[in-house]
Scaffold this active site. Structure first.
Site, PDB file in Angstrom:
ATOM      1  N   THR A 192     -44.631 -40.416 -40.803  1.00 48.51           N
ATOM      2  CA  THR A 192     -43.688 -40.655 -39.691  1.00 48.51           C
ATOM      3  C   THR A 192     -44.024 -41.911 -38.888  1.00 48.51           C
ATOM      4  O   THR A 192     -43.145 -42.502 -38.259  1.00 48.51           O
ATOM      5  CB  THR A 192     -43.619 -39.446 -38.732  1.00 48.51           C
ATOM      6  OG1 THR A 192     -44.856 -39.310 -38.020  1.00 48.51           O
ATOM      7  CG2 THR A 192     -43.304 -38.160 -39.478  1.00 48.51           C
ATOM      8  N   LEU A 237     -39.335 -42.555 -35.589  1.00 47.74           N
ATOM      9  CA  LEU A 237     -38.388 -41.425 -35.561  1.00 47.74           C
ATOM     10  C   LEU A 237     -38.990 -40.264 -36.345  1.00 47.74           C
ATOM     11  O   LEU A 237     -38.487 -39.841 -37.392  1.00 47.74           O
ATOM     12  CB  LEU A 237     -37.046 -41.875 -36.132  1.00 47.74           C
ATOM     13  CG  LEU A 237     -36.320 -42.924 -35.289  1.00 47.74           C
ATOM     14  CD1 LEU A 237     -35.014 -43.345 -35.948  1.00 47.74           C
ATOM     15  CD2 LEU A 237     -36.063 -42.423 -33.867  1.00 47.74           C
ATOM     16  N   HIS A 238     -40.092 -39.727 -35.794  1.00 46.69           N
ATOM     17  CA  HIS A 238     -40.858 -38.673 -36.472  1.00 46.69           C
ATOM     18  C   HIS A 238     -39.954 -37.559 -37.007  1.00 46.69           C
ATOM     19  O   HIS A 238     -40.029 -37.192 -38.173  1.00 46.69           O
ATOM     20  CB  HIS A 238     -41.852 -38.040 -35.493  1.00 46.69           C
ATOM     21  CG  HIS A 238     -42.780 -38.997 -34.836  1.00 46.69           C
ATOM     22  ND1 HIS A 238     -43.927 -39.493 -35.424  1.00 46.69           N
ATOM     23  CD2 HIS A 238     -42.746 -39.554 -33.599  1.00 46.69           C
ATOM     24  CE1 HIS A 238     -44.548 -40.307 -34.577  1.00 46.69           C
ATOM     25  NE2 HIS A 238     -43.851 -40.362 -33.470  1.00 46.69           N
ATOM     26  N   ASP A 239     -39.124 -36.999 -36.138  1.00 40.71           N
ATOM     27  CA  ASP A 239     -38.409 -35.763 -36.470  1.00 40.71           C
ATOM     28  C   ASP A 239     -37.262 -35.978 -37.441  1.00 40.71           C
ATOM     29  O   ASP A 239     -36.771 -35.014 -38.039  1.00 40.71           O
ATOM     30  CB  ASP A 239     -37.893 -35.092 -35.194  1.00 40.71           C
ATOM     31  CG  ASP A 239     -39.037 -34.584 -34.329  1.00 40.71           C
ATOM     32  OD1 ASP A 239     -38.795 -34.287 -33.140  1.00 40.71           O
ATOM     33  OD2 ASP A 239     -40.166 -34.486 -34.837  1.00 40.71           O
TER      34      ASP A 239
END
Ligand code: RIB
Ligand code: CA
Length: 309
Positions: A192, A237-239
């Site tokens: 991520t 934008l990890h998620d």
């Protein structure tokens, strides 16, 4: 087209909101429900954020209230990154959808039963709701087809050198999930941190004349400053990663591994210990650990989807 039934569990903060907006436009996904958990900010904000982002997205989904604190630890939030109410400087339209008293863990179980073993759960916050659901409904471990998380890191941490925020926030819940026997895709910091938009891409997307892109601009401004002050490459934008892993797996690389969570250490509390690079292996490979992403393609898809609103 046979759409994949999915559930979205979230501590809806900024990257969670963007992940939802991307998920909402994936034609091959059928979102069965959203559950809010405390994490980035308190449940008093993550729950209305989850209801209100549906209004911005133009789709009403059932939203359920989950845990307001971790199983055993006290709640540790991330206001400094996500802002007072979890969405930076952005304001959302208010949902007037009917509310329900069904708790998240029961709603997740009910959806899994209804989906007859096909439900895939995307969890992008602390795993408290999932752990409670597994504790209260042991059959759930045979009813969930897969759990795709943003959490952990084989070689990285962001709250401590050992631990990533979602896992560190509730390591006991994470350990329950990793020991559940349900197939897991772990999108940790290893991937991520490379799933980012450059400052130029952020500015360009934020300049688009639409409510969603204005939301993107207003919610991400302070976070981007935070990342740039940390000399990071852009807006991570990890998620979004577990969402796009489900719909565009070809963007990603990774390996099957044994993964278990440290729940007692002082230095290593909340670390996702993987056997990826160890001679000594765990008995089971219980997770697919995502390690790489085609950043340019990732950024292109995110931009294209947010512009499509
Ligand atoms: O470490 C990143 C994770 O923590 C993301 O899910 C972000 O939303 C925060 O919850
Ligand atoms: Ca999150």
């Amino acid at each position: 087209m046979n759409r994949i039934p999915v559930w979205f569990d979230t501590d809806i903060g900024v990257d969670d909101a963007i992940a939802f907006l991307v998920l909402n436009r994936q034609e091959n996904l059928e979102l069965k429900g959203i559950s809010a958990v405390a994490g980035n900010v308190e449940l008093e904000f993550t729950y209305p954020n989850a209801r209100n982002i549906c209004v911005l997205a133009g789709n009403e989904y059932p939203v359920y209230k989950g845990a307001e604190k971790p199983l055993f630890k006290s709640l540790q939030t991330a206001h400094v990154i996500h802002g007072e109410e979890g969405l930076g400087r952005a304001k959302l339209p208010v949902s007037h959808a009917a509310e329900t008293d069904i708790p998240a863990w029961d709603a997740i179980y009910n959806a899994a039963v209804e989906a007859k073993g096909e439900l895939q759960l995307i969890a992008v916050g602390p795993l408290t709701n999932i752990a409670i659901a597994l504790n209260n409904h042991p059959k759930l471990s045979t009813l969930l087809k897969r759990i795709l998380i943003m959490g952990g890191g084989a070689a990285r941490g962001n709250v401590t050198p050992a631990a990533e925020f979602n896992i560190f926030a509730d390591p006991h819940a994470a350990q329950i999930v990793f020991k559940s026997g349900i197939p897991i895709v772990m999108c940790g910091l290893d991937v991520t941190m490379d799933a980012f938009l450059t400052p130029e891409e952020v500015e360009e997307l934020g300049s688009v004349d639409s409510d969603v892109c204005r939301f993107f601009r207003d919610s991400t401004g302070d976070i981007l400053d935070f990342y740039e002050r940390g000399h990071l490459s852009g807006l991570c934008l990890h998620d979004v990663c577990p969402v796009l892993y489900l719909t565009h797996p070809e963007l990603f690389t990774g390996e099957e591994a044994g993964v278990f969570v440290e729940t007692k250490g002082t230095v290593t509390m909340g670390k996702t210990v993987t056997d990826l690079w160890s001679d000594k292996k765990f008995e089971k490979k219980n997770a697919f650990v995502v390690l790489g992403v085609d950043r340019e393609k990732f950024a292109e898809i995110v931009s294209e989807v947010l512009r499509s609103y």
